[in-house]
Scaffold this motif. Structure first.
Motif, PDB file in Angstrom:
ATOM      1  N   ARG A 142      43.111  32.099  36.988  1.00 57.11           N
ATOM      2  CA  ARG A 142      41.708  31.308  37.227  1.00 57.11           C
ATOM      3  C   ARG A 142      41.865  29.798  37.858  1.00 57.11           C
ATOM      4  O   ARG A 142      41.191  29.525  38.569  1.00 57.11           O
ATOM      5  N   ALA A 143      43.210  29.294  37.649  1.00 58.99           N
ATOM      6  CA  ALA A 143      43.284  27.889  38.146  1.00 58.99           C
ATOM      7  C   ALA A 143      43.373  28.121  39.834  1.00 58.99           C
ATOM      8  O   ALA A 143      42.969  27.436  40.618  1.00 58.99           O
ATOM      9  N   ARG A 144      43.967  29.135  40.274  1.00 52.26           N
ATOM     10  CA  ARG A 144      44.241  29.280  41.689  1.00 52.26           C
ATOM     11  C   ARG A 144      43.028  29.742  42.364  1.00 52.26           C
ATOM     12  O   ARG A 144      42.554  29.310  43.303  1.00 52.26           O
ATOM     13  N   VAL A 145      42.126  30.328  41.605  1.00 52.40           N
ATOM     14  CA  VAL A 145      40.838  30.834  41.987  1.00 52.40           C
ATOM     15  C   VAL A 145      39.984  29.605  42.327  1.00 52.40           C
ATOM     16  O   VAL A 145      39.432  29.285  43.457  1.00 52.40           O
TER      17      VAL A 145
ATOM     18  N   LEU B  11      45.170  41.442  37.436  1.00 52.66           N
ATOM     19  CA  LEU B  11      45.004  41.082  38.919  1.00 52.66           C
ATOM     20  C   LEU B  11      46.167  40.360  39.350  1.00 52.66           C
ATOM     21  O   LEU B  11      46.693  40.549  40.562  1.00 52.66           O
ATOM     22  N   LEU B  12      46.480  39.248  38.588  1.00 48.48           N
ATOM     23  CA  LEU B  12      47.536  38.396  39.168  1.00 48.48           C
ATOM     24  C   LEU B  12      49.063  39.330  39.400  1.00 48.48           C
ATOM     25  O   LEU B  12      49.741  39.173  40.092  1.00 48.48           O
ATOM     26  N   ASP B  13      49.367  40.253  38.206  1.00 41.70           N
ATOM     27  CA  ASP B  13      50.380  41.089  38.502  1.00 41.70           C
ATOM     28  C   ASP B  13      50.388  41.885  39.573  1.00 41.70           C
ATOM     29  O   ASP B  13      51.400  42.134  40.322  1.00 41.70           O
ATOM     30  N   LYS B  38      36.426  43.510  41.831  1.00 43.41           N
ATOM     31  CA  LYS B  38      37.414  43.376  42.894  1.00 43.41           C
ATOM     32  C   LYS B  38      37.174  42.310  43.957  1.00 43.41           C
ATOM     33  O   LYS B  38      37.993  41.782  44.714  1.00 43.41           O
ATOM     34  N   GLU B  39      36.016  41.363  43.475  1.00 37.72           N
ATOM     35  CA  GLU B  39      35.636  40.324  44.605  1.00 37.72           C
ATOM     36  C   GLU B  39      36.789  39.312  44.174  1.00 37.72           C
ATOM     37  O   GLU B  39      36.954  38.272  44.840  1.00 37.72           O
ATOM     38  N   MET B  40      37.022  39.123  42.824  1.00 37.58           N
ATOM     39  CA  MET B  40      38.199  38.296  42.349  1.00 37.58           C
ATOM     40  C   MET B  40      39.591  38.263  43.059  1.00 37.58           C
ATOM     41  O   MET B  40      40.232  37.174  43.265  1.00 37.58           O
ATOM     42  N   ILE B  41      39.810  39.455  43.629  1.00 39.97           N
ATOM     43  CA  ILE B  41      41.022  39.641  44.134  1.00 39.97           C
ATOM     44  C   ILE B  41      40.950  38.739  45.582  1.00 39.97           C
ATOM     45  O   ILE B  41      42.122  38.177  46.005  1.00 39.97           O
ATOM     46  N   SER B  42      39.790  38.765  46.244  1.00 36.81           N
ATOM     47  CA  SER B  42      39.609  38.108  47.464  1.00 36.81           C
ATOM     48  C   SER B  42      39.674  36.496  47.478  1.00 36.81           C
ATOM     49  O   SER B  42      39.949  35.633  48.427  1.00 36.81           O
ATOM     50  N   LEU B  43      39.255  36.012  46.142  1.00 35.90           N
ATOM     51  CA  LEU B  43      39.122  34.569  46.035  1.00 35.90           C
ATOM     52  C   LEU B  43      40.581  34.168  45.480  1.00 35.90           C
ATOM     53  O   LEU B  43      40.686  32.984  45.617  1.00 35.90           O
ATOM     54  N   TYR B  44      41.583  35.050  45.065  1.00 35.62           N
ATOM     55  CA  TYR B  44      42.749  34.697  44.900  1.00 35.62           C
ATOM     56  C   TYR B  44      43.826  34.222  46.014  1.00 35.62           C
ATOM     57  O   TYR B  44      43.785  35.096  46.923  1.00 35.62           O
TER      58      TYR B  44
END
Lengths: 158, 279
Positions: A142-145, B11-13, B38-44
């Protein structure tokens, strides 16, 4: 832990712990006080703390002392836990990231600092922050996002 | 099991490549059912790593350090110096209290005896030891020389059975104390003799342990043959004193005798008259 090892801990970990505290609370004087308190605790418990786990102990103690300090000050002075950075000069990505860091909740900030600054594993961060490994991963994700969102927002503004 | 609460951890792993193939399949299945994650992956963005500012340092490291051993060491050194100094002062104090300075009467070894022998009689040597030591010394002494030449002797350690004798330097004899009226005082084993300075004959001076006596070879009195007394008896000035005393006594006796005879010759003794006269 011997006296020599204790002094070695000061040489090896005081700078990184101090940076961790300053980044979290943005107050070097308070960070010094917390660090001194942390090493005092370490000295008092030097018989129980192994040298190999001293770094983890220092960061754990420093973090919890810092949290207590923040809670005490917020109750006493009603200061918001997060402060808004109003500077508009962004010379490099690191400055932007540092400013973005200030927008993060305390637990996310501490998690990502321990991960990026000190290279702790998620398990170690969980031990320091008293969180599960899964919770640490969620906080860091969440922090990196949020960091990316902040940077994208700044880019849009500029 | 992947849920909405822990999907971010998975998702982080996934993004860090830490998922097994089975976990990836489970994640894909979850994302199919929940496509909004799935959108969260693009935000990371894994490249957004915070860099520590190494310039920020804790400057008061020394104030945190513990140096008990060092302090203890310096404390030990400090108190050691104090202890050594105290012992030194105590030693000096005690040594002054109990250690008396050496003098001629306490030296029992390597007594230096210089003798100038001017006669055929045995030499007059007397050390500055106690009476017992004196006796031993005299008994152990050998005749120094029977020649009429100057002979010097050095007597070492009176405790030894044989006392080595060595020829040494010439005797230097000087009067010990000069008094007025040309009188010179000599000290011989704590006894004092004196005479007029003109009567000194340096060749007949004996020095015994820095004490000076005069060796009178003319002494023939058998009563004075005691070797212990010889340095004193052979001393000319003591002899003169004795002679003067004897002559004084003799003169006094003569005068008394003369007086008695004068009385006997000139006064007729009358008890009655004497009684009257007495009244």
């Amino acid at each position: 832990m011997t006296e020599k090892e204790y002094n070695l801990c000061i040489n090896n970990y005081s700078d990184s712990a101090f940076r961790f505290l300053v980044k979290n609370i943005k107050d070097s004087d308070t960070a010094k006080d917390i660090l001194q308190e942390t090493f005092t605790k370490l000295w008092e418990k030097k018989e129980d703390v192994e040298f190999g786990k001293a770094k983890s102990y220092i960061f754990t103690s420093a973090y919890h002392t810092m949290i207590n300090n923040i809670k005490y000050n917020s109750l006493k002075f009603n200061i918001p836990q997060t402060q808004t950075i109003t500077s508009n000069s962004y010379n490099d990505i690191n400055e932007v990231l540092n400013e973005a860091l200030e927008q993060l909740p305390q637990i996310q900030k501490a998690s990502i600092l321990l991960r990026d600054y000190e290279g702790y594993s998620y398990n170690e961060i969980g031990d320091i922050l008293n969180l599960s490994q899964e919770q640490v991963k969620i906080n860091i994700f969440r922090a990196r996002v949020k960091l990316k969102e902040y940077i994208v927002t700044i880019d849009n503004v500029l | 099991m992947i849920t909405k609460e822990n999907i971010e951890a998975y998702l982080l792993d996934l993004l860090e490549g830490n998922l097994s193939s089975e976990e990836i399949k489970d994640l894909e299945a979850f994302l199919k059912e929940n496509p909004r994650y799935k959108e969260m992956i693009s935000l990371y963005d894994s490249s957004l790593v915070l860099m520590a500012d190494k310039k920020v340092k804790f400057e008061d490291k020394e104030s945190l350090k513990r140096n008990n051993k060092t302090k203890a060491f310096y404390s030990y050194i400090k108190y050691s110096f104090v202890a050594v100094a105290a012992c030194f002062i105590l030693f000096i104090f005690v040594s002054k209290l109990f250690i008396k300075p050496l003098d001629n009467t306490t030296i029992k070894t390597y007594d230096k005896v210089m003798v100038q022998n001017t006669s055929n009689s045995s030499s007059s040597i007397l050390s500055s030891q106690s009476k017992a030591d004196k006796e031993n010394t005299v008994k152990k002494q050998k005749p120094i020389s029977k020649n009429n030449t100057k002979t010097l002797a050095k007597v070492e350690k009176p405790q030894e059975k044989e006392i080595p004798l060595e020829l040494k330097e010439e005797v230097k004899s000087e009067p010990k104390i000069l008094l007025s009226n040309n009188m010179v005082v000599y000290e011989v084993d704590n006894l004092i003799a004196y005479t007029q300075e003109e009567e000194l004959n340096e060749k007949e001076i004996i020095e015994v342990d820095n004490l000076v006596a005069y060796n009178d070879t003319q002494t023939t009195n058998p009563l004075l043959s005691n070797s212990l007394l010889s340095p004193l008896i052979n001393n000319k000035y003591v002899y003169q004193l004795r002679h003067n005393l004897e002559s004084t006594i003799e003169k006094t006796q003569n005068r008394v005798n003369y007086a008695l005879s004068f009385i006997q010759d000139n006064i007729k003794y009358n008890p009655f008259e004497f009684t009257i006269a007495k009244k």
